[in-house]
Design a protein around this motif. Sequence first.
Motif, PDB file in Angstrom:
ATOM      1  N   LYS A 107     -17.272  72.240 -74.070  1.00 18.04           N
ATOM      2  CA  LYS A 107     -18.583  71.880 -74.584  1.00 18.04           C
ATOM      3  C   LYS A 107     -19.208  70.794 -73.705  1.00 18.04           C
ATOM      4  N   PRO A 108     -20.522  70.761 -73.630  1.00 24.56           N
ATOM      5  CA  PRO A 108     -21.444  71.734 -74.233  1.00 24.56           C
ATOM      6  C   PRO A 108     -21.469  73.031 -73.428  1.00 24.56           C
ATOM      7  N   ILE A 109     -21.957  74.080 -74.067  1.00 18.98           N
ATOM      8  CA  ILE A 109     -22.080  75.376 -73.418  1.00 18.98           C
ATOM      9  C   ILE A 109     -23.198  76.161 -74.102  1.00 18.98           C
ATOM     10  N   VAL A 110     -23.927  76.952 -73.325  1.00 21.04           N
ATOM     11  CA  VAL A 110     -24.981  77.804 -73.873  1.00 21.04           C
ATOM     12  C   VAL A 110     -24.876  79.170 -73.222  1.00 21.04           C
ATOM     13  N   ILE A 111     -25.036  80.207 -74.012  1.00 17.21           N
ATOM     14  CA  ILE A 111     -25.022  81.578 -73.507  1.00 17.21           C
ATOM     15  C   ILE A 111     -26.230  82.318 -74.058  1.00 17.21           C
ATOM     16  N   SER A 112     -26.755  83.257 -73.277  1.00 18.81           N
ATOM     17  CA  SER A 112     -27.936  84.009 -73.724  1.00 18.81           C
ATOM     18  C   SER A 112     -27.967  85.376 -73.075  1.00 18.81           C
ATOM     19  N   THR A 113     -28.760  86.265 -73.662  1.00 21.20           N
ATOM     20  CA  THR A 113     -28.770  87.668 -73.263  1.00 21.20           C
ATOM     21  C   THR A 113     -29.684  87.943 -72.071  1.00 21.20           C
ATOM     22  N   TRP A 114     -29.267  88.877 -71.257  1.00 21.83           N
ATOM     23  CA  TRP A 114     -30.073  89.473 -70.191  1.00 21.83           C
ATOM     24  C   TRP A 114     -30.390  88.526 -69.031  1.00 21.83           C
ATOM     25  N   ASN A 115     -31.048  89.090 -68.021  1.00 15.55           N
ATOM     26  CA  ASN A 115     -31.374  88.340 -66.796  1.00 15.55           C
ATOM     27  C   ASN A 115     -32.189  87.091 -67.082  1.00 15.55           C
ATOM     28  N   HIS A 116     -33.121  87.211 -68.012  1.00 16.79           N
ATOM     29  CA  HIS A 116     -33.983  86.063 -68.285  1.00 16.79           C
ATOM     30  C   HIS A 116     -33.228  84.897 -68.923  1.00 16.79           C
ATOM     31  N   LYS A 120     -30.907  83.201 -67.581  1.00 16.23           N
ATOM     32  CA  LYS A 120     -30.654  82.135 -66.594  1.00 16.23           C
ATOM     33  C   LYS A 120     -31.689  81.021 -66.700  1.00 16.23           C
ATOM     34  N   GLU A 121     -32.965  81.408 -66.698  1.00 16.48           N
ATOM     35  CA  GLU A 121     -34.034  80.414 -66.795  1.00 16.48           C
ATOM     36  C   GLU A 121     -34.034  79.744 -68.169  1.00 16.48           C
ATOM     37  N   ALA A 122     -33.789  80.530 -69.192  1.00 12.34           N
ATOM     38  CA  ALA A 122     -33.751  79.969 -70.540  1.00 12.34           C
ATOM     39  C   ALA A 122     -32.600  78.983 -70.682  1.00 12.34           C
ATOM     40  N   ASN A 123     -31.438  79.323 -70.126  1.00 13.02           N
ATOM     41  CA  ASN A 123     -30.294  78.421 -70.189  1.00 13.02           C
ATOM     42  C   ASN A 123     -30.574  77.097 -69.478  1.00 13.02           C
ATOM     43  N   ALA A 124     -31.329  77.158 -68.382  1.00 11.43           N
ATOM     44  CA  ALA A 124     -31.641  75.935 -67.639  1.00 11.43           C
ATOM     45  C   ALA A 124     -32.402  74.951 -68.519  1.00 11.43           C
ATOM     46  N   ALA A 125     -33.342  75.464 -69.301  1.00 10.74           N
ATOM     47  CA  ALA A 125     -34.100  74.594 -70.208  1.00 10.74           C
ATOM     48  C   ALA A 125     -33.208  74.066 -71.335  1.00 10.74           C
ATOM     49  N   ALA A 126     -32.361  74.935 -71.864  1.00  9.33           N
ATOM     50  CA  ALA A 126     -31.445  74.509 -72.917  1.00  9.33           C
ATOM     51  C   ALA A 126     -30.467  73.458 -72.394  1.00  9.33           C
ATOM     52  N   HIS A 139     -34.660  93.312 -71.139  1.00  7.08           N
ATOM     53  CA  HIS A 139     -34.694  94.177 -72.324  1.00  7.08           C
ATOM     54  C   HIS A 139     -35.459  93.543 -73.488  1.00  7.08           C
ATOM     55  N   ASP A 140     -35.173  93.976 -74.681  1.00  9.07           N
ATOM     56  CA  ASP A 140     -36.084  93.753 -75.799  1.00  9.07           C
ATOM     57  C   ASP A 140     -35.912  92.445 -76.550  1.00  9.07           C
ATOM     58  N   THR A 141     -35.047  91.583 -76.133  1.00 11.44           N
ATOM     59  CA  THR A 141     -34.749  90.378 -76.914  1.00 11.44           C
ATOM     60  C   THR A 141     -34.220  89.294 -75.988  1.00 11.44           C
ATOM     61  N   ILE A 142     -34.418  88.033 -76.375  1.00 13.75           N
ATOM     62  CA  ILE A 142     -33.505  87.014 -75.886  1.00 13.75           C
ATOM     63  C   ILE A 142     -32.825  86.402 -77.095  1.00 13.75           C
ATOM     64  N   GLY A 143     -31.506  86.486 -77.096  1.00 11.35           N
ATOM     65  CA  GLY A 143     -30.688  85.826 -78.094  1.00 11.35           C
ATOM     66  C   GLY A 143     -29.905  84.732 -77.405  1.00 11.35           C
ATOM     67  N   MET A 144     -29.821  83.568 -78.016  1.00 15.61           N
ATOM     68  CA  MET A 144     -29.135  82.426 -77.404  1.00 15.61           C
ATOM     69  C   MET A 144     -28.330  81.687 -78.456  1.00 15.61           C
ATOM     70  N   VAL A 145     -27.090  81.318 -78.106  1.00 13.19           N
ATOM     71  CA  VAL A 145     -26.264  80.474 -78.978  1.00 13.19           C
ATOM     72  C   VAL A 145     -25.677  79.359 -78.130  1.00 13.19           C
ATOM     73  N   ALA A 146     -25.510  78.196 -78.754  1.00 14.39           N
ATOM     74  CA  ALA A 146     -25.049  77.021 -78.005  1.00 14.39           C
ATOM     75  C   ALA A 146     -24.104  76.171 -78.836  1.00 14.39           C
TER      76      ALA A 146
END
Length: 324
Positions: free
Chosen positions: A36-45, A47-53, A182-189
């Motif tokens: 920890k900490p760690i964040v994971i999220s769906t699809w290619n996008h 990467k950018e979303a994780n950077a903000a998180a 694809h059709d969603t971004i799901g993220m858990v941290a």
Amino acid sequence: MTDRRKFLKSTIFGGLAVSTSSVSGLACSTKPSPKKPIVISTWNHGKEANAAAWEVLSNKGRALDAVEKGVMVTEADPDNATVGIGGFPDRDGNVTLDACIMDENDNCGSVAFLQNFKHPISVARKVMEETPHVMLVGEGAKRFALSQGFEEENLLTPKAEAAWKKWLENQEYQPEINIENHDTIGMVALDENGHLSGACTTSGAAWKMHGRVGDSPIIGAGLFVDNEVGAATATGLGEFVIKICGAHMIVELMRQGYSPQEACEQAVNRIVKKYPNDYKNLQVGFLALNKNGEYGAYSIHKGFNFAVRAHDQDDLIDAGHYSG
């Protein structure tokens, strides 16, 4: 004789006590600490979303703040055709958005069939924090968003409108197994304090019937968090995620001792087993994170990937898939 028996007994049990203590001490010393900490999220996008998180998490911020900030990046990307502004519309030309968010205390908020607001995830958080409800939809969600100071804007970009008009020429509705972003971004941290949170946001299936809602805003389907165990999120054709309560199933499997990877595989196998005539023509992917910072992902078909960010990692990973 009695004294000899007492001596042997005390020696044996004393030795066992020392041995057990030594083994226990060894087990404790080699048990890995949570990642920890760690964040994971769906699809290619992701990467950018994780950077903000990660900006939130790396400064000892709360996982809830991290997942909201993270998915907002994708919601604000007009080049992404499946989340937020720029999302492909329904068959009537309306961009309708779904989102939900859940924190470490089992608090959750959701909006569905929301139009004209770029950040449904932030509206969902306000539902969680400012109302006694979990979900608001349609016109009611719109009124609430306005009351909270969110501003309306046109979400149908020229690119998405052109794609819709092209679709109108044949009006065939057949969800694609995999499409770019694809059709969603799901993220858990998991944050520095060991707390879990998650977020899920989408514009849903392109060319859907007006009023259709998928799994993304449904707590237990597109997202579920249990701070004692782990968190999971889903992507793909939402109807089939809803039918098995996918995210909740995965968290409960982790509670029973399954690893995040094993739990995701079990959820996919459930869809394959229950819908043998359907699964070959649809994609569903699951992503999970447990309390120790261990993660897993699995999908029906090849092509699902996910992003991971931690102190020692910043990767885009191809998930395993069903090979039957």
